[in-house]
Motif scaffolding. Structure first.
Motif, short mmCIF file in Angstrom:
data_model
loop_
_atom_site.label_atom_id
_atom_site.label_comp_id
_atom_site.label_asym_id
_atom_site.label_seq_id
_atom_site.Cartn_x
_atom_site.Cartn_y
_atom_site.Cartn_z
N LEU A 62 0.78 -1.35 0.08
CA LEU A 62 0.02 0.03 -0.05
C LEU A 62 0.85 1.18 0.10
O LEU A 62 0.61 2.22 -0.80
N PRO A 63 1.93 1.48 0.87
CA PRO A 63 2.56 2.77 0.77
C PRO A 63 3.46 2.81 -0.65
O PRO A 63 3.52 3.99 -1.27
N TYR A 306 11.48 10.21 7.82
CA TYR A 306 9.93 9.98 8.10
C TYR A 306 9.67 8.79 7.37
O TYR A 306 8.54 7.95 8.05
N ASP A 307 10.15 8.54 6.37
CA ASP A 307 9.81 7.19 5.60
C ASP A 307 10.18 5.87 6.59
O ASP A 307 9.22 4.94 6.84
N ARG A 308 11.34 6.01 7.29
CA ARG A 308 11.62 4.87 7.98
C ARG A 308 11.13 4.87 9.56
O ARG A 308 10.59 3.72 9.79
N THR A 309 10.67 5.92 9.72
CA THR A 309 9.83 6.04 11.34
C THR A 309 8.15 5.54 10.97
O THR A 309 7.98 4.69 11.71
N LEU A 310 7.71 6.00 9.79
CA LEU A 310 6.26 5.49 9.61
C LEU A 310 6.52 3.91 9.43
O LEU A 310 5.47 3.23 9.98
N SER A 311 7.42 3.25 8.57
CA SER A 311 7.47 2.09 8.41
C SER A 311 7.49 1.25 9.63
O SER A 311 6.93 0.15 9.96
N TYR A 339 -3.68 5.54 6.68
CA TYR A 339 -3.35 6.83 7.08
C TYR A 339 -1.57 6.76 7.13
O TYR A 339 -0.82 7.55 6.72
N LEU A 340 -1.08 5.48 7.57
CA LEU A 340 0.29 5.18 7.75
C LEU A 340 0.96 5.36 6.42
O LEU A 340 2.02 5.78 6.28
N ALA A 341 0.37 4.36 5.51
CA ALA A 341 0.78 4.34 4.29
C ALA A 341 0.83 5.56 3.28
O ALA A 341 1.57 5.93 2.76
N SER A 343 1.18 8.68 4.46
CA SER A 343 1.94 9.55 5.08
C SER A 343 3.39 9.14 4.70
O SER A 343 4.20 10.01 4.20
N THR A 344 3.49 7.86 4.81
CA THR A 344 4.71 7.20 3.97
C THR A 344 5.17 7.81 2.60
O THR A 344 6.17 8.01 2.22
N ALA A 345 4.02 7.53 1.85
CA ALA A 345 4.27 8.10 0.57
C ALA A 345 4.43 9.47 0.33
O ALA A 345 5.28 9.82 -0.62
N VAL A 346 3.81 10.35 1.13
CA VAL A 346 4.07 11.54 1.06
C VAL A 346 5.73 12.11 1.33
O VAL A 346 6.18 12.85 0.60
N PHE A 347 6.17 11.30 2.30
CA PHE A 347 7.59 11.73 2.47
C PHE A 347 8.48 10.87 1.48
O PHE A 347 9.53 11.40 0.84
N ARG A 348 8.14 9.59 1.03
CA ARG A 348 9.00 8.90 0.09
C ARG A 348 9.07 9.62 -1.26
O ARG A 348 9.96 9.48 -2.04
#
Length: 372
Positions: A62-63, A306-311, A339-341, A343-348
């Protein structure tokens, strides 16, 4: 437009992002309910997120899927009335002042300390970790807290203000490792109760308070992951509060998410389900609000962390779900995954950044060497 036409239109758009409908790749979308096409074209990102919550579609990664969507800017093809309303409210209505300032605490941060304890790891720190020399979440969060203390040049006996103190972890760290005394304010009752217990025995006071009410002096003032709830119409008032409370010669640090986009463009799904009345600042808004109040001594961007943090948060959440399921239903689980996916995508995709600004009232004589 017919169902087949809507599906073909969706397939054509997704092709630009390298995504197939019912394909075999982890980032392909698997459709379980054909009504998804009409829902998404009518309601954009809100419809996409709600359809996921309702189980109408899935993706193995999903991310990764959402990163493809954002990198190819497909979201710009799905601007709907919901999007326009969210942007209008963010730009013209002050939703972060007075009684509204406490709504985010009730809607999000009071969801339950059990949820956040399960997700956030050893320390309840709900912001980006610093992974420069860390290989796990707990070490990354400790490194971030220490980075904040070093940037502020904290010393024993100083009095420090934490605006938006969360569960009190940053103040506790600073008191135990740098000998400071402090005041923390939050708009969440559950956070305040937890923080008071966490900091018991330390020279720390935790208040349930709006930052606008502050009028006392501190050696250092910082905010970690709170500025996203201030709102563009209040940025100047926020920095005026910090300046009013900061002693001459003191330092302030702002740790916040920042956007590459134009101001006042919140996502309708995030606004409705996760962070009501929130807004990611643009750099132009921050610099305008600072004018005449502070010298920017340093502007540090470590958004990819933030990618690593959210993962890591998602892995913790999934591991704890068997216990959390007693208090949260399946729709909540899917909502949280989305939500977490997202958010991850926004930073990735580098749409958003993570900024740390170090500010001084009149400029540090000779300049300031800010640690990394």
């Amino acid at each position: 437009m017919s169902q087949d036409s809507l599906q073909q239109r969706a397939a054509d758009l997704l092709q630009h992002a390298g995504i197939r409908i019912d394909g075999d790749a982890p980032t392909d979308i698997r459709v379980h309910d054909e009504r998804i096409y009409a829902r998404v074209f009518a309601h954009g990102s809100l419809g996409l997120g709600e359809a996921y919550m309702d189980g109408w579609w899935d993706a193995d990664d999903l991310p990764g899927l959402m990163t493809r969507l954002l990198t190819s800017r497909l979201d710009e093809h799905l601007r709907t009335l919901d999007t326009l309303i969210a942007h209008f409210k963010a730009r013209f209505v002050n939703l972060q002042r007075g009684e509204h300032s406490f709504e985010i605490g009730k809607a999000h941060y009071d969801l339950g300390n059990d949820l956040f304890q399960a997700m956030l790891g050893k320390r309840l720190v709900y912001s980006c970790g610093y992974w420069a020399h860390a290989d796990n979440l707990d070490d990354a969060q400790a490194a971030k807290l220490d980075l904040v203390c070093r940037k502020l040049q904290l010393r024993r006996g100083q009095r420090v203000l934490d605006i938006g103190c969360g569960w009190g972890e940053a103040l506790k760290y600073a008191a135990e490792n740098y000998g400071i005394e402090g005041v923390g304010i939050t708009v969440s009752e559950q956070q305040a109760e937890f923080a008071r217990e966490l900091c018991r025995g330390l020279p720390i006071e935790i208040r349930l308070q709006d930052y606008h009410e502050l009028d006392e002096r501190f050696d250092a003032v910082y905010s970690i992951g709170m500025f996203e709830h201030v709102g563009g119409r209040n940025y100047r008032a926020y920095f005026e509060t910090v300046r009013r409370c900061l002693k001459d010669g003191g330092l302030s640090l702002l740790h916040c998410i920042g956007s590459n986009n134009t101001p006042a463009r919140p996502d309708p799904w995030i606004e409705k389900y996760i962070f009501p009345n929130s807004m990611i600042p643009a750099a132009s808004q921050v610099t305008a609000a600072l004018e005449g109040l502070f010298v920017v001594e340093d502007w540090h961007n470590f958004g990819p962390d933030y990618d690593r943090t959210l993962s890591a948060w998602r892995a913790n959440f999934d591991a704890a779900w068997p216990q959390l399921a007693a208090d949260y239903d399946e729709r909540f689980r899917r909502m949280w995954h989305y939500y977490l996916a997202a958010s991850t995508a926004v930073f990735r995709s580098r749409r958003d950044q993570l900024w740390q600004l170090v500010l001084s009232p009149d400029g540090v004589p000779g300049g300031l060497r800010v640690p990394r």
